[in-house]
Design a protein around this motif. Structure first.
Motif, short mmCIF file in Angstrom:
data_model
loop_
_atom_site.label_atom_id
_atom_site.label_comp_id
_atom_site.label_asym_id
_atom_site.label_seq_id
_atom_site.Cartn_x
_atom_site.Cartn_y
_atom_site.Cartn_z
N LYS A 7 0.85 -1.21 0.00
CA LYS A 7 0.00 0.00 0.00
C LYS A 7 0.88 1.26 0.00
CE LYS A 7 -3.66 -2.34 2.48
NZ LYS A 7 -5.06 -2.20 2.38
N GLY A 28 -11.31 7.25 0.61
CA GLY A 28 -11.07 6.71 1.94
C GLY A 28 -10.14 5.50 1.88
N THR A 31 -4.66 3.06 2.00
CA THR A 31 -3.69 3.47 0.97
C THR A 31 -3.74 4.99 0.79
OG1 THR A 31 -4.29 1.38 -0.10
CG2 THR A 31 -2.76 2.81 -1.28
N GLY A 81 -9.22 4.08 -2.92
CA GLY A 81 -9.00 2.64 -2.82
C GLY A 81 -10.23 1.93 -3.36
N CYS A 82 -10.19 0.61 -3.38
CA CYS A 82 -11.37 -0.16 -3.79
C CYS A 82 -11.27 -1.53 -3.14
CB CYS A 82 -11.44 -0.31 -5.31
SG CYS A 82 -10.11 -1.31 -5.99
N ASP A 83 -12.34 -2.30 -3.24
CA ASP A 83 -12.29 -3.66 -2.74
C ASP A 83 -11.88 -4.62 -3.85
OD1 ASP A 83 -13.01 -2.98 -0.16
OD2 ASP A 83 -15.10 -2.80 -0.73
N LYS A 93 -16.77 -1.14 -4.54
CA LYS A 93 -16.41 -0.57 -3.26
C LYS A 93 -17.54 -0.97 -2.30
CE LYS A 93 -14.79 3.65 -3.48
NZ LYS A 93 -13.44 3.42 -2.90
N GLY A 96 -16.86 1.07 3.36
CA GLY A 96 -17.08 2.29 4.12
C GLY A 96 -18.50 2.85 4.10
N LYS A 120 -6.26 -7.31 -5.44
CA LYS A 120 -7.59 -6.73 -5.68
C LYS A 120 -7.95 -6.67 -7.17
CE LYS A 120 -7.79 -3.80 -1.57
NZ LYS A 120 -7.97 -2.45 -1.06
#
Ligand code: 5RP
Length: 224
Positions: A7, A28, A31, A81-83, A93, A96, A120
């Motif tokens: 990250k 958010g 990273t 960021g992302c999932d 995402k 959050g 990811k």
């Protein structure tokens, strides 16, 4: 390399996309938190717009100027960021629950750059995590039923505090929609978004322009 080191490497690489004197978007996640540290360290002069309360606090603590999102219409670049992200630049995402504001910031930006570690990045989104819908409270039951009609399973995010559900900063509940498989991701996005009362989904099908990927053997960059 540990996850955190990947990250950090990704966040450091993101610095090269930031020009002095610009207004940038920061989403958010951890990273992005590292990126804030590197921006401070570099001395680059930027103003920031962010959908995330945590990012806002971190920026202020680092002495970065944070603008009110509602006063900005255009950003040179935004990072997030992302999932999960796939090779067609679809991103999911989930965590959050701030995706409505994240998507707004993404749309303001000429370039919306996702910072991801290699784990990811997939060929086609796997949907191991849910698509999150921010919905109006009145639309909860109807949206759950529509989600089932579209092949999903809806779970309301619960909290002990606020009326039994987790509310976004705008006071709306969140529905996690689990799908076992999705062939046409863009169509699903359109179908979910067209349900009356759905404010926004956490599927990003049009926004992502670039992905910076950190792996053991270095950083790679995908650009649309
Ligand atoms: C939440 C997100 C976050 O941006 C993402 O989970 C952040 O990931 P990381 O902490 O690994 O940078 O999409 O919905």
């Amino acid at each position: 390399m540990k996850d955190d080191e990947l990250k950090q490497a990704c966040a450091k690489a993101a610095l090269t996309f930031i020009e002095d004197g610009t207004v940038i978007g920061l989403g958010g996640g951890s990273t992005v938190s590292y990126l804030i540290g590197y921006i401070k360290e570099s001395g680059i002069n930027v103003k920031v717009v962010t959908p995330s309360f945590k990012t806002r606090m971190l920026c202020l603590k680092s002495g970065l100027n944070v603008l009110h999102t509602g006063s900005v219409s255009k950003l040179a670049v935004a990072f997030d960021g992302c999932d999960e992200v796939d090779e067609d630049f679809n991103a999911l995402k989930s965590g959050g629950g701030i995706h409505t504001r994240e998507k707004l910031v993404a749309r303001m930006a000429d370039r919306y750059i996702l910072l991801a570690d290699a784990g990811k990045v997939v060929n086609h989104l796997t949907f191991q995590k849910p698509v999150v819908l921010e919905v109006l409270e009145d639309a909860l039951a109807y949206t759950e039923a529509e989600a089932v009609r579209l092949g999903g399973r809806a779970v309301l995010r619960r909290s002990e505090a606020k009326d039994g559900y987790t509310a976004t900063e705008d006071g709306n509940p969140l529905l996690d929609i689990f799908f076992s498989h999705v062939d046409n991701i863009s169509e699903l996005q359109l179908q979910l978004k067209s349900i009356p009362g759905v404010v926004e989904t956490s599927l990003f099908t049009e926004e992502v322009t670039d992905v910076l990927i950190a792996a053991e053997d270095g950083i790679s960059w995908l650009s649309k």
